[in-house]
Design an enzyme around this catalytic site. Structure first.
Site, PDB file in Angstrom:
ATOM      1  N   HIS A  54      31.873  32.206  25.975  1.00 51.92           N
ATOM      2  CA  HIS A  54      32.218  30.942  26.625  1.00 51.92           C
ATOM      3  C   HIS A  54      31.108  30.581  27.609  1.00 51.92           C
ATOM      4  O   HIS A  54      30.564  31.447  28.294  1.00 51.92           O
ATOM      5  CB  HIS A  54      33.539  31.066  27.384  1.00 51.92           C
ATOM      6  CG  HIS A  54      34.734  31.192  26.500  1.00 51.92           C
ATOM      7  ND1 HIS A  54      35.217  30.147  25.744  1.00 51.92           N
ATOM      8  CD2 HIS A  54      35.552  32.253  26.253  1.00 51.92           C
ATOM      9  CE1 HIS A  54      36.289  30.553  25.079  1.00 51.92           C
ATOM     10  NE2 HIS A  54      36.504  31.819  25.362  1.00 51.92           N
ATOM     11  N   CYS A  96      34.164  31.487  20.429  1.00 49.34           N
ATOM     12  CA  CYS A  96      35.272  32.424  20.577  1.00 49.34           C
ATOM     13  C   CYS A  96      36.230  32.307  19.391  1.00 49.34           C
ATOM     14  O   CYS A  96      35.886  32.685  18.286  1.00 49.34           O
ATOM     15  CB  CYS A  96      35.976  32.225  21.919  1.00 49.34           C
ATOM     16  SG  CYS A  96      37.001  33.659  22.378  1.00 49.34           S
TER      17      CYS A  96
END
Length: 502
Positions: A431, A334
């Protein structure tokens, strides 16, 4: 409701344990936390944000997540500002001194969310936040005992005895509360005790005499048991540890794989690291200075709530040069992935405009609406074929590959992530990517072969290990608390729809 005398008293752990203990009894149970302050969040099936602790508690309860389990989420963006997420959607950025008015306006929504959950489940276990007697906040508190009073539910007070001063914390909490809130308390639980609990007998008896509250139990310290899904920043300690004993009992590997995780100041979603914590051939540590990366075999840049600010921190520390010149593999997740690119254009989160990245991946990231909040699944390209991956994305940044950039993942919505042409650097917005046993084991085995290190994959799938962790917490709770008694206590709550209100 489970409230604490302080932050970090163990509320989240007790709620998770109680949810699993009740679920194992066949009780339809769900967690609830009216307001959470955390940069660690999960994604509901319909694309809403929810605090990680409530996602873990939902897993413990064996139910899927629901936006109503955490109707208000505050994601700190600075010393005095937070992004405000209401029922899963970001609605504003508030200053600390102005949020109180919003909190009061949110009280009806919070109560409706709780009532809605109660209508669908036999028991809802509420979690408080911080300390239950924050007298400077009681007039606008929507998450602790004012909510218990409005909802007509009983509460238990959890006190961390390992910190010292537990009797004072328990008595002080009780004494500071106004009568209408004090009467919601139905008992005290002491947590994290080391030693013989019989030594506490005189103190417990006097505490009961002074407050009129029964001590419902003394929970022993969990010792070296690895805690997964940690959310509260006060509970987030270094993952650093030597490689654990392998599951076959033959001793730690002679040359474990050394994984360094850069400890960003605004770290988000550390649960991404949990699968690495459980690998018996991995020696995991935080890195905050260049020397911490010197002998690393794999460097991980985790997620962050503030990509540009944490990128500046990397440069101030000299970590940018250390990452670029290291011979180790590099994985960015991310915000960490965004940093690895050539440039970040950000007029949304930081307002900094165009900022150069680390230049390790041919990627340009632009921060723009709409915010991506979604669950995703697909496959990954890797040395062990195409293992299945699943996880979630929460980001304003939109990375785009160009030039020699190759997609690393192939998700249902399209190609995602990037890997360098030489295969040394990988990045993804997903994630939970390391939750995939096939991807994780393939990546670690490849790194170990390159670096002449030892790697034997965990014999236990990560999902099973996570479930076993929750069962361990339930066993711990049931051995030291009267769970049937807590269930009967829950039944003293008013019927859904009969709440006294605010």
């Amino acid at each position: 409701m489970v409230v604490g005398a302080t932050s970090g008293a163990g509320k989240s752990t007790v709620v998770s344990a109680l949810c699993r203990a009740l679920a194992r009894r066949g009780v339809q149970v769900a967690p609830f936390k009216a307001q959470n302050m955390s940069n660690h969040s999960a994604v509901t099936p319909d694309g809403g944000e929810l605090g990680r602790a409530q996602a873990m508690q939902a897993l413990a309860a064996r139910v899927d997540t629901d936006r109503r389990m955490g109707p208000v989420l505050l994601k700190p963006s600075g010393a005095r500002t937070s992004h405000v997420v209401v029922l899963g959607d970001e609605v504003a950025v508030d200053e600390a001194d102005g949020y109180g008015e919003r909190a009061v306006r949110l009280r009806p929504l919070v109560l409706r969310s709780l009532v809605g959950l109660r209508a669908m489940h036999e028991v809802v276990v509420l979690e408080g936040a911080g300390g239950a007697a924050e007298i400077n906040l009681l007039d606008r508190d929507l998450v602790n005992l004012p909510l218990a009073a409005a909802a007509g539910v009983p509460a238990v007070l959890v006190v961390d005895i390992d910190r010292g001063g537990a009797f004072a914390a328990a008595y002080g909490t009780w004494a500071l509360l106004p009568d209408r809130l004090r009467e919601r308390l139905a008992g005290v639980v002491l947590n994290s005790f080391r030693g013989d609990a019989s030594l506490l007998a005189d103190g417990l008896r006097e505490l009961e005499e002074r407050t009129g509250l029964p001590v419902l139990g003394v929970l022993p310290h969990l010792g070296d048991h690895l805690m997964l899904g940690v959310e509260d920043s006060l509970d987030l300690v270094s993952p650093g540890r030597p490689a654990p004993e392998p599951e076959d009992g033959e001793g730690a590997p002679a040359r474990p794989l050394r994984v360094a995780v850069i400890h960003l100041p605004r770290l988000a979603n550390p649960s991404d690291l949990d699968p690495l914590v459980l690998e018996p051939s991995v020696e995991l540590r935080w890195a905050t200075r260049p020397g911490d990366l010197a002998d690393a075999d794999l460097i991980v840049l985790p997620g962050t709530r503030a990509t540009v600010a944490d990128l500046a921190w990397l440069r101030e520390r000299g970590l940018d040069r250390a990452v670029a010149t290291s011979s180790a593999r590099v994985l960015g997740i991310c915000g960490g992935y965004q940093m690895l690119g050539e440039v970040v254009h950000d007029e949304v989160e930081s307002g900094a405009g165009t900022v150069p990245g680390l230049g390790l991946l041919p990627v340009a990231t632009t921060f723009a609406a709409p915010k991506v909040v979604t669950r995703s699944s697909g496959v990954a390209d890797g040395p062990a074929g195409t293992p299945h991956v699943s996880g979630y994305q929460i980001r304003w940044g939109h990375p785009e590959r160009h030039g020699t950039g190759q997609a690393w993942l192939h998700l249902e919505e399209g190609p995602e992530g990037c890997r360098s042409a030489d295969g040394r650097v990988h990045g993804t917005s997903l994630h939970g990517v390391l939750d995939s046993d096939g991807l994780r084991h393939g990546l670690l085995a490849e790194v170990a072969a390159e670096r002449d290190r030892s790697f034997t994959p965990s014999h236990t799938p990560y999902a099973r290990a996570l479930d076993a962790h929750l069962d361990h917490l339930a066993d711990w709770l049931e051995a030291h608390l009267d769970v049937p008694g807590l269930l009967e206590l829950a039944r003293t709550a008013v019927e859904p729809g009969a709440e006294p209100g605010w």
